[in-house]
Scaffold this motif. Sequence first.
Motif, short mmCIF file in Angstrom:
data_model
loop_
_atom_site.label_atom_id
_atom_site.label_comp_id
_atom_site.label_asym_id
_atom_site.label_seq_id
_atom_site.Cartn_x
_atom_site.Cartn_y
_atom_site.Cartn_z
N VAL A 62 0.84 -0.91 0.07
CA VAL A 62 0.43 -0.05 -0.01
C VAL A 62 0.78 0.93 0.02
O VAL A 62 0.80 2.24 -0.28
N GLU A 63 2.46 0.89 0.97
CA GLU A 63 2.83 2.49 0.43
C GLU A 63 4.80 1.82 0.11
O GLU A 63 4.95 0.60 1.32
N THR A 73 7.56 0.19 -11.56
CA THR A 73 6.73 -0.51 -11.92
C THR A 73 7.52 -2.08 -12.09
O THR A 73 8.86 -2.02 -11.99
N CYS A 74 6.57 -3.03 -12.12
CA CYS A 74 7.32 -4.62 -11.95
C CYS A 74 7.25 -4.67 -13.05
O CYS A 74 7.38 -5.60 -13.54
N ASP A 75 8.92 -3.97 -13.89
CA ASP A 75 9.00 -4.43 -15.21
C ASP A 75 10.40 -5.71 -15.51
O ASP A 75 10.23 -6.57 -16.92
N LYS A 76 10.42 -6.73 -13.89
CA LYS A 76 11.11 -7.52 -14.54
C LYS A 76 9.79 -8.71 -13.96
O LYS A 76 10.33 -10.25 -14.09
N CYS A 77 8.71 -8.39 -13.39
CA CYS A 77 8.08 -9.90 -13.94
C CYS A 77 7.33 -10.39 -14.98
O CYS A 77 8.12 -9.51 -15.93
N ASP A 80 1.10 -11.56 -14.52
CA ASP A 80 -0.23 -10.47 -14.75
C ASP A 80 0.39 -8.98 -14.30
O ASP A 80 0.26 -8.09 -13.76
N ARG A 81 1.70 -8.90 -13.31
CA ARG A 81 1.88 -7.86 -13.05
C ARG A 81 3.03 -7.14 -13.35
O ARG A 81 3.19 -6.55 -12.71
N LYS A 82 3.30 -7.97 -14.52
CA LYS A 82 4.55 -7.06 -15.46
C LYS A 82 3.98 -5.87 -16.02
O LYS A 82 2.93 -5.15 -16.23
N ASP A 83 5.21 -4.93 -15.87
CA ASP A 83 5.20 -3.59 -16.00
C ASP A 83 4.19 -2.56 -15.14
O ASP A 83 3.49 -1.52 -15.58
N LYS A 84 3.22 -3.31 -14.03
CA LYS A 84 2.29 -2.72 -13.01
C LYS A 84 3.00 -1.83 -12.21
O LYS A 84 3.76 -2.82 -11.88
N PRO A 85 2.58 -0.67 -11.53
CA PRO A 85 2.93 -0.18 -10.41
C PRO A 85 2.88 -1.44 -9.19
O PRO A 85 1.98 -1.58 -8.45
N ILE A 86 3.82 -0.68 -8.78
CA ILE A 86 5.01 -1.65 -7.77
C ILE A 86 3.68 -1.73 -6.16
O ILE A 86 3.28 -1.77 -5.55
N GLY A 88 0.76 -1.16 -4.84
CA GLY A 88 -0.70 -1.01 -4.75
C GLY A 88 -0.74 -2.67 -5.20
O GLY A 88 -2.16 -3.57 -5.57
N MET A 89 0.04 -3.34 -5.66
CA MET A 89 0.92 -4.68 -6.62
C MET A 89 -0.07 -5.82 -5.48
O MET A 89 0.66 -5.13 -3.98
N GLU A 90 -0.08 -7.00 -5.39
CA GLU A 90 -0.50 -7.78 -4.12
C GLU A 90 0.64 -8.71 -4.52
O GLU A 90 1.05 -9.22 -5.90
N ILE A 91 1.69 -8.53 -3.64
CA ILE A 91 3.22 -9.65 -3.53
C ILE A 91 2.09 -10.91 -3.14
O ILE A 91 3.20 -12.01 -3.10
#
Length: 148
Positions: A62-63, A73-77, A80-86, A88-91
């Motif tokens: 959340v922060e 962003t998760c450029d190494k993913c 489905d999380r590829k290039d998404k903002p970290i 707010g990301m479900e880890i």
Amino acid sequence: MRKTVTTLLLALPLALAGITAAQADNASAEGRWRQIDPDTHRAKSIVEIGRAGNGTLNGRIVELLNPSRPNPTCDKCSDDRKDKPITGMEIIRGMRADGANKWSGGSILKPDEGKVYKSKMELIENGSKLQVSGCIAFICKSQVWERM
């Protein structure tokens, strides 16, 4: 005097209910956690863990605290999380209860590497801390997160 005693007797169950609720919160991994970097011992992010409809636990960032670049962003993913903002990301995904104060069977993503690890979690120190482990084969790394 009688009024004071009556007030105290009425307040006692409410106070005990508050203590019980606080103890119940410490028996679950649900809530907000400060993710501590094991190398620097500094907080890296705030992760919120919640229960999904199927009863499993999932967690999202959340922060980010002091990110290396703005809005990473998760450029190494590779999922489905590829290039998404970290932020707010479900880890954490799919953690199932595995005994008292323990969860396993799920996975955890390390966004800076883009790698997904098998994971397990355990409440320690009366629920004030959460030990989170990620494993590939028999090699595991752990972090201890602090409840907020």
